[in-house]
Every structure is written in structure tokens, then in C-alpha cells.
Design an enzyme around this catalytic site. Sequence first.
Site, PDB file in Angstrom:
ATOM      1  N   THR A  15       0.822  -1.213   0.000  1.00  0.00           N
ATOM      2  CA  THR A  15       0.000   0.000   0.000  1.00  0.00           C
ATOM      3  C   THR A  15       0.857   1.265   0.000  1.00  0.00           C
ATOM      4  O   THR A  15       1.989   1.246   0.504  1.00  0.00           O
ATOM      5  CB  THR A  15      -0.914   0.002   1.252  1.00  0.00           C
ATOM      6  OG1 THR A  15      -1.491   1.289   1.419  1.00  0.00           O
ATOM      7  CG2 THR A  15      -0.140  -0.317   2.535  1.00  0.00           C
ATOM      8  N   GLU A  75       0.355   3.565   1.891  1.00  0.00           N
ATOM      9  CA  GLU A  75       0.417   4.066   3.276  1.00  0.00           C
ATOM     10  C   GLU A  75       1.773   3.811   3.931  1.00  0.00           C
ATOM     11  O   GLU A  75       2.081   4.403   4.965  1.00  0.00           O
ATOM     12  CB  GLU A  75      -0.699   3.445   4.125  1.00  0.00           C
ATOM     13  CG  GLU A  75      -2.068   3.829   3.616  1.00  0.00           C
ATOM     14  CD  GLU A  75      -3.165   3.737   4.663  1.00  0.00           C
ATOM     15  OE1 GLU A  75      -2.877   3.571   5.846  1.00  0.00           O
ATOM     16  OE2 GLU A  75      -4.333   3.850   4.257  1.00  0.00           O
ATOM     17  N   TYR A 101      -1.566  -0.281  11.231  1.00  0.00           N
ATOM     18  CA  TYR A 101      -1.794  -0.970   9.944  1.00  0.00           C
ATOM     19  C   TYR A 101      -0.641  -0.716   8.989  1.00  0.00           C
ATOM     20  O   TYR A 101      -0.035  -1.651   8.453  1.00  0.00           O
ATOM     21  CB  TYR A 101      -3.115  -0.504   9.313  1.00  0.00           C
ATOM     22  CG  TYR A 101      -3.203  -0.797   7.827  1.00  0.00           C
ATOM     23  CD1 TYR A 101      -3.344  -2.106   7.370  1.00  0.00           C
ATOM     24  CD2 TYR A 101      -3.105   0.229   6.877  1.00  0.00           C
ATOM     25  CE1 TYR A 101      -3.394  -2.391   6.007  1.00  0.00           C
ATOM     26  CE2 TYR A 101      -3.153  -0.042   5.520  1.00  0.00           C
ATOM     27  CZ  TYR A 101      -3.298  -1.347   5.089  1.00  0.00           C
ATOM     28  OH  TYR A 101      -3.336  -1.634   3.739  1.00  0.00           O
ATOM     29  N   LYS A 145       2.265  -3.245   7.343  1.00  0.00           N
ATOM     30  CA  LYS A 145       2.472  -3.451   5.902  1.00  0.00           C
ATOM     31  C   LYS A 145       3.917  -3.096   5.518  1.00  0.00           C
ATOM     32  O   LYS A 145       4.533  -3.783   4.695  1.00  0.00           O
ATOM     33  CB  LYS A 145       1.489  -2.600   5.085  1.00  0.00           C
ATOM     34  CG  LYS A 145       0.032  -2.980   5.213  1.00  0.00           C
ATOM     35  CD  LYS A 145      -0.305  -4.352   4.668  1.00  0.00           C
ATOM     36  CE  LYS A 145      -0.284  -4.430   3.159  1.00  0.00           C
ATOM     37  NZ  LYS A 145      -0.727  -5.765   2.667  1.00  0.00           N
TER      38      LYS A 145
HETATM   39  P1  NAD Z   1     -10.164  -6.689   2.767  1.00  0.00           P
HETATM   40  O1  NAD Z   1     -10.106  -6.369   4.221  1.00  0.00           O
HETATM   41  O2  NAD Z   1     -11.380  -6.353   1.992  1.00  0.00           O
HETATM   42  O3  NAD Z   1      -9.905  -8.261   2.560  1.00  0.00           O
HETATM   43  C1  NAD Z   1      -8.930  -8.959   3.253  1.00  0.00           C
HETATM   44  C2  NAD Z   1      -9.165 -10.456   3.036  1.00  0.00           C
HETATM   45  O4  NAD Z   1      -8.117 -11.157   3.712  1.00  0.00           O
HETATM   46  C3  NAD Z   1     -10.474 -10.966   3.618  1.00  0.00           C
HETATM   47  O5  NAD Z   1     -11.103 -11.850   2.690  1.00  0.00           O
HETATM   48  C4  NAD Z   1     -10.059 -11.712   4.876  1.00  0.00           C
HETATM   49  O6  NAD Z   1     -10.933 -12.792   5.206  1.00  0.00           O
HETATM   50  C5  NAD Z   1      -8.679 -12.206   4.468  1.00  0.00           C
HETATM   51  N1  NAD Z   1      -7.815 -12.466   5.616  1.00  0.00           N
HETATM   52  C6  NAD Z   1      -7.577 -11.633   6.679  1.00  0.00           C
HETATM   53  N2  NAD Z   1      -6.734 -12.226   7.543  1.00  0.00           N
HETATM   54  C7  NAD Z   1      -6.414 -13.435   7.015  1.00  0.00           C
HETATM   55  C8  NAD Z   1      -5.578 -14.496   7.439  1.00  0.00           C
HETATM   56  N3  NAD Z   1      -4.910 -14.439   8.600  1.00  0.00           N
HETATM   57  N4  NAD Z   1      -5.467 -15.589   6.658  1.00  0.00           N
HETATM   58  C9  NAD Z   1      -6.161 -15.680   5.498  1.00  0.00           C
HETATM   59  N5  NAD Z   1      -6.984 -14.709   5.045  1.00  0.00           N
HETATM   60  C10 NAD Z   1      -7.100 -13.596   5.799  1.00  0.00           C
HETATM   61  O7  NAD Z   1      -8.880  -6.023   2.143  1.00  0.00           O
HETATM   62  P2  NAD Z   1      -8.675  -5.291   0.724  1.00  0.00           P
HETATM   63  O8  NAD Z   1      -9.128  -3.891   0.837  1.00  0.00           O
HETATM   64  O9  NAD Z   1      -9.205  -6.166  -0.333  1.00  0.00           O
HETATM   65  O10 NAD Z   1      -7.085  -5.269   0.670  1.00  0.00           O
HETATM   66  C11 NAD Z   1      -6.381  -6.377   0.129  1.00  0.00           C
HETATM   67  C12 NAD Z   1      -4.897  -6.087   0.202  1.00  0.00           C
HETATM   68  O11 NAD Z   1      -4.603  -4.910  -0.545  1.00  0.00           O
HETATM   69  C13 NAD Z   1      -4.381  -5.814   1.617  1.00  0.00           C
HETATM   70  O12 NAD Z   1      -3.134  -6.426   1.748  1.00  0.00           O
HETATM   71  C14 NAD Z   1      -4.250  -4.305   1.693  1.00  0.00           C
HETATM   72  O13 NAD Z   1      -3.222  -3.952   2.568  1.00  0.00           O
HETATM   73  C15 NAD Z   1      -3.900  -3.969   0.261  1.00  0.00           C
HETATM   74  N6  NAD Z   1      -4.326  -2.643  -0.230  1.00  0.00           N
HETATM   75  C16 NAD Z   1      -5.624  -2.230  -0.095  1.00  0.00           C
HETATM   76  C17 NAD Z   1      -6.011  -1.012  -0.647  1.00  0.00           C
HETATM   77  C18 NAD Z   1      -7.436  -0.516  -0.534  1.00  0.00           C
HETATM   78  O14 NAD Z   1      -7.720   0.613  -0.920  1.00  0.00           O
HETATM   79  N7  NAD Z   1      -8.377  -1.321  -0.065  1.00  0.00           N
HETATM   80  C19 NAD Z   1      -5.073  -0.212  -1.319  1.00  0.00           C
HETATM   81  C20 NAD Z   1      -3.760  -0.670  -1.423  1.00  0.00           C
HETATM   82  C21 NAD Z   1      -3.407  -1.899  -0.895  1.00  0.00           C
HETATM   83  O1  DAU Z   2      -4.095   4.100   0.587  1.00  0.00           O
HETATM   84  C1  DAU Z   2      -4.337   2.728   0.565  1.00  0.00           C
HETATM   85  C2  DAU Z   2      -5.136   2.348   1.797  1.00  0.00           C
HETATM   86  O2  DAU Z   2      -6.447   2.857   1.601  1.00  0.00           O
HETATM   87  C3  DAU Z   2      -5.167   0.846   2.040  1.00  0.00           C
HETATM   88  O3  DAU Z   2      -3.870   0.406   2.333  1.00  0.00           O
HETATM   89  C4  DAU Z   2      -6.112   0.509   3.204  1.00  0.00           C
HETATM   90  O4  DAU Z   2      -6.223  -0.892   3.347  1.00  0.00           O
HETATM   91  C5  DAU Z   2      -7.477   1.080   2.886  1.00  0.00           C
HETATM   92  O5  DAU Z   2      -8.368   0.835   3.958  1.00  0.00           O
HETATM   93  C6  DAU Z   2      -7.368   2.581   2.631  1.00  0.00           C
HETATM   94  O6  DAU Z   2      -6.993   3.289   3.833  1.00  0.00           O
HETATM   95  P1  DAU Z   2      -7.648   4.701   4.241  1.00  0.00           P
HETATM   96  O7  DAU Z   2      -7.481   4.887   5.685  1.00  0.00           O
HETATM   97  O8  DAU Z   2      -7.181   5.782   3.326  1.00  0.00           O
HETATM   98  O9  DAU Z   2      -9.175   4.381   3.834  1.00  0.00           O
HETATM   99  P2  DAU Z   2     -10.572   4.662   4.594  1.00  0.00           P
HETATM  100  O10 DAU Z   2     -11.639   4.319   3.613  1.00  0.00           O
HETATM  101  O11 DAU Z   2     -10.618   4.042   5.938  1.00  0.00           O
HETATM  102  O12 DAU Z   2     -10.541   6.234   4.778  1.00  0.00           O
HETATM  103  C7  DAU Z   2     -10.388   7.100   3.675  1.00  0.00           C
HETATM  104  C8  DAU Z   2     -10.417   8.511   4.191  1.00  0.00           C
HETATM  105  O13 DAU Z   2     -11.728   8.811   4.694  1.00  0.00           O
HETATM  106  C9  DAU Z   2      -9.468   8.754   5.356  1.00  0.00           C
HETATM  107  O14 DAU Z   2      -8.927  10.059   5.252  1.00  0.00           O
HETATM  108  C10 DAU Z   2     -10.366   8.653   6.589  1.00  0.00           C
HETATM  109  C11 DAU Z   2     -11.700   9.169   6.089  1.00  0.00           C
HETATM  110  N1  DAU Z   2     -12.903   8.578   6.726  1.00  0.00           N
HETATM  111  C12 DAU Z   2     -13.004   7.224   6.784  1.00  0.00           C
HETATM  112  C13 DAU Z   2     -14.085   6.631   7.394  1.00  0.00           C
HETATM  113  C14 DAU Z   2     -14.196   5.127   7.470  1.00  0.00           C
HETATM  114  C15 DAU Z   2     -13.891   9.385   7.230  1.00  0.00           C
HETATM  115  O15 DAU Z   2     -13.811  10.629   7.142  1.00  0.00           O
HETATM  116  N2  DAU Z   2     -14.984   8.804   7.821  1.00  0.00           N
HETATM  117  C16 DAU Z   2     -15.115   7.454   7.946  1.00  0.00           C
HETATM  118  O16 DAU Z   2     -16.130   6.983   8.520  1.00  0.00           O
END
Ligand code: NAD
Ligand code: DAU
Length: 340
Positions: free
Chosen positions: A125, A127, A153, A157
Site C-alpha cells: 500500500t 500508506e 496498519y 504493511k
Molecule cells: P479486505 O479487508 O477487503 O480483505 C482482506 C481479506 O483477507 C479478507 O477476505 C479476509 O478474510 C482475508 N484475511 C484476513 N486475515 C487473514 C488471514 N490471517 N489468513 C487468510 N486470510 C485472511 O482487504 P482489501 O481492501 O481487499 O485489501 C487487500 C490487500 O490490498 C491488503 O493487503 C491491503 O493492505 C492492500 N491494499 C488495499 C487497498 C485498498 O484501498 N483497499 C489499497 C492498497 C493496498
Molecule cells: O491508501 C491505501 C489504503 O487505503 C489501504 O492500504 C487501506 O487498506 C485502505 O483501507 C485505505 O486506507 P484509508 O485509511 O485511506 O481508507 P478509509 O476508507 O478508511 O478512509 C479514507 C479517508 O476517509 C481517510 O482520510 C479517513 C476518512 N474517513 C473514513 C471513514 C471510514 C472518514 O472521514 N470517515 C469514515 O467513517
Amino acid sequence: MKIIVTGGAGFIGGNFIHYMLNKYGDYKIVCLDKLTYAGNLSTLKDVLNDPRFAFVKADICDRKAVFELFGKERPDAVVNFAAESHVDRSITDPSLFLNTNILGTATLMDACRNFGVARFHQVSTDEVYGDLPTDRPDLMFTEKTPLSASSPYSASKASADLLVLAYYRTYGLPVTISRCSNNYGPYHFPEKLIPLMIVNALADKSLPVYGTGENIRDWLYVEDHCKAIDLILHKGRTGEIYNVGGHNEMKNIDIVKIILKKLGKPESLIKFVADRKGHDLRYAIDPTKISSELGWTPQTAFSEGIDKTVKWYLENREWWEEIISGEYIEYYKKMYGVKS
Ligand code: NAD
Ligand code: DAU
């Protein structure tokens, strides 16, 4: 090619599995997922009966289960999406994040070494780079930006990324890492900003915006992230990190207003609440490396992506209604309390 996809019952992993099975008729995908609160088998219901797909419920920290699966399947590649992914939950309870995100990654890489897996791809990520000032739009994260994690978090990572690079140097494990910005799209768990705001607005509940809502995120449609991982898997150089992002910086408050407008709901639903501890100000990815080396460019403009996303939540109520009826209710009360 046979790929083990971990965390495939989650948001991005689920989208990736759909993308890969659609694109490659002869690939086999085995999804390894613990099915935590964030994992939903309903995300994979379209492919559960596909002979090219198999689902295995297991924890990536469970060494025995992981080694047994790798021994049985002998994958060509592993793509690791499995993680605890929500910053707010990491602030409440860091330990789970350290176990899954760091030790789980190490366990998977040990299995890759043991069975001679030809590629381990770590989904990381932006982050891990910390944050950027809001008054310096010229500054962006490159692959050379020093690690500077803000939350448990992102620290977990960043630790995993360091381990991945250490396994490359020490053992010669063929690894790649992608560091992507904020994703949005179908199957996004409604604890994250965009799906939470859509779901709350549809229920005429208040929309909790942290602090002033001025924090900036760099949004990418999830399919563009899947395309980037596919490219890195097939053409990326081992030992390399690739930043993924589409130059789409937006303030949280602007996103929330766009969603309200699309759903025909009033801005009076917006409620400014206490800020997230250690809240990162701004993320911005410089994707020059993946664009110039691998030819990746984002295909979905935000205006199109957000339309598709809102439409998906309107048309797939059963998917998210089931999710917000369980453990989610307790989480929501604890997280937002009377503020909701
Ligand atoms: P998510 O929380 O939606 O999904 C995570 C999945 O991992 C779930 O299906 C959960 O059951 C599984 N999981 C959790 N712990 C586990 C374990 N111990 N063993 C096996 N499975 C397990 O997450 P996401 O948003 O799809 O993110 C996926 C990956 O991408 C993560 O590594 C996150 O750091 C990275 N990422 C996310 C974003 C974003 O915007 N969501 C952006 C950049 C990177
Ligand atoms: O940048 C990549 C990351 O993006 C991933 O690595 C993370 O897994 C993913 O969860 C996401 O992290 P953020 O913290 O940026 O996402 P989130 O959706 O939690 O929040 C986005 C922005 O919105 C952040 O500035 C916090 C704000 N927020 C979030 C929530 C849940 C609010 O203002 N209100 C809320 O209720």
C-alpha cells in the site's frame, strides 16, 4: 498457470479473481482465505462452481495448513492480498495486524521457498510512505520515498515489505511488490469511506466525516489495480517495487458530496466527527515506473468509476445488507457510538 490467491474473499482479491478467470481461460486459481469479518464467500459465488477455481478456508499464519496446501497444489505463483486492512481497527487492536500482515506474509514466503514457487507477489500500500503535505502538490510518493508509516496498519504493511525484500536478498526468493493508492469499486466492505457513505446515505443515516474532511486520498478503480498486478506478475522484474496510482487526488469531503448528489440525498446528512488518531493528510502516487516499464495506465476515470460503483451498490443490496447485519452492528456502535 496455477496461482494461489490469498485474501480472495475480500474486496481487491475478489475483484482480482474475477478479473483473472475472465481474462485467462486456462489458469487455475486457488483462493486461500480465513473468512474474517472482511471475507465473504458471496463475493466469489459466481466462480465457486468453476472447475478452474477452488476455495480453501485457512489462516495464512497456520504453517501446517499453508504447507499442506502448497504441497498439494504446487502453485506457479502466489499473490498475497490477505491482510487486516482497516486503519481504524488497527488503532483499536494492533496485535491482529502484526500477526496476519507480518507473520502471515513470512509463513507464505517460507512455503514458497520450500516448494520452489516461481513468484511471490506482495500486495502492499501507499500508506507505507506516510503522508504528504496538502500545500505541496508537486510532491508525490515514488518507489524511493523512505518508509514512514503512521498507523499500526501501515507499520505492519511496511514491516511485511521489508521482510519480502529481505527474502529476495537472503534467499533469492523471486518476489515483487506493488504499492497502490486507495481503491474503490464493487465488493468494497462498508467500513471504508466510499461504501460506508453510500450505504449510510441510502439508509438516511448520518455520514461521519473525520476532522474537517480536508484529507486527501488518491483514488483508483479496483479493476485498474487488478490490471497492474496482472502485468507485474507476468512482466515485472523480481526484487522490484511498483507504485500504482492514477493521479486522482480528492478531498474526503468532496467525495462525500459527490455520493450524496448521485443518490439525491441532502448534504445535511454529513456529520463532522472526531478525527482519526495520527490521520494521514494526503497520499499521492507517482506511477512513472509501472507506466514506463510495463505500459500500465489507469483506464477508468473517477467520474465513470464512481457511477459504476454507486450503481453496483444499488443493484447488489443483498451483498451488503447481509454484511451490515452481523458483527458489523457491534463494530459500528463501538466505532461511531452515538455519533451515528
Ligand atoms: P479486505 O479487508 O477487503 O480483505 C482482506 C481479506 O483477507 C479478507 O477476505 C479476509 O478474510 C482475508 N484475511 C484476513 N486475515 C487473514 C488471514 N490471517 N489468513 C487468510 N486470510 C485472511 O482487504 P482489501 O481492501 O481487499 O485489501 C487487500 C490487500 O490490498 C491488503 O493487503 C491491503 O493492505 C492492500 N491494499 C488495499 C487497498 C485498498 O484501498 N483497499 C489499497 C492498497 C493496498
Ligand atoms: O491508501 C491505501 C489504503 O487505503 C489501504 O492500504 C487501506 O487498506 C485502505 O483501507 C485505505 O486506507 P484509508 O485509511 O485511506 O481508507 P478509509 O476508507 O478508511 O478512509 C479514507 C479517508 O476517509 C481517510 O482520510 C479517513 C476518512 N474517513 C473514513 C471513514 C471510514 C472518514 O472521514 N470517515 C469514515 O467513517
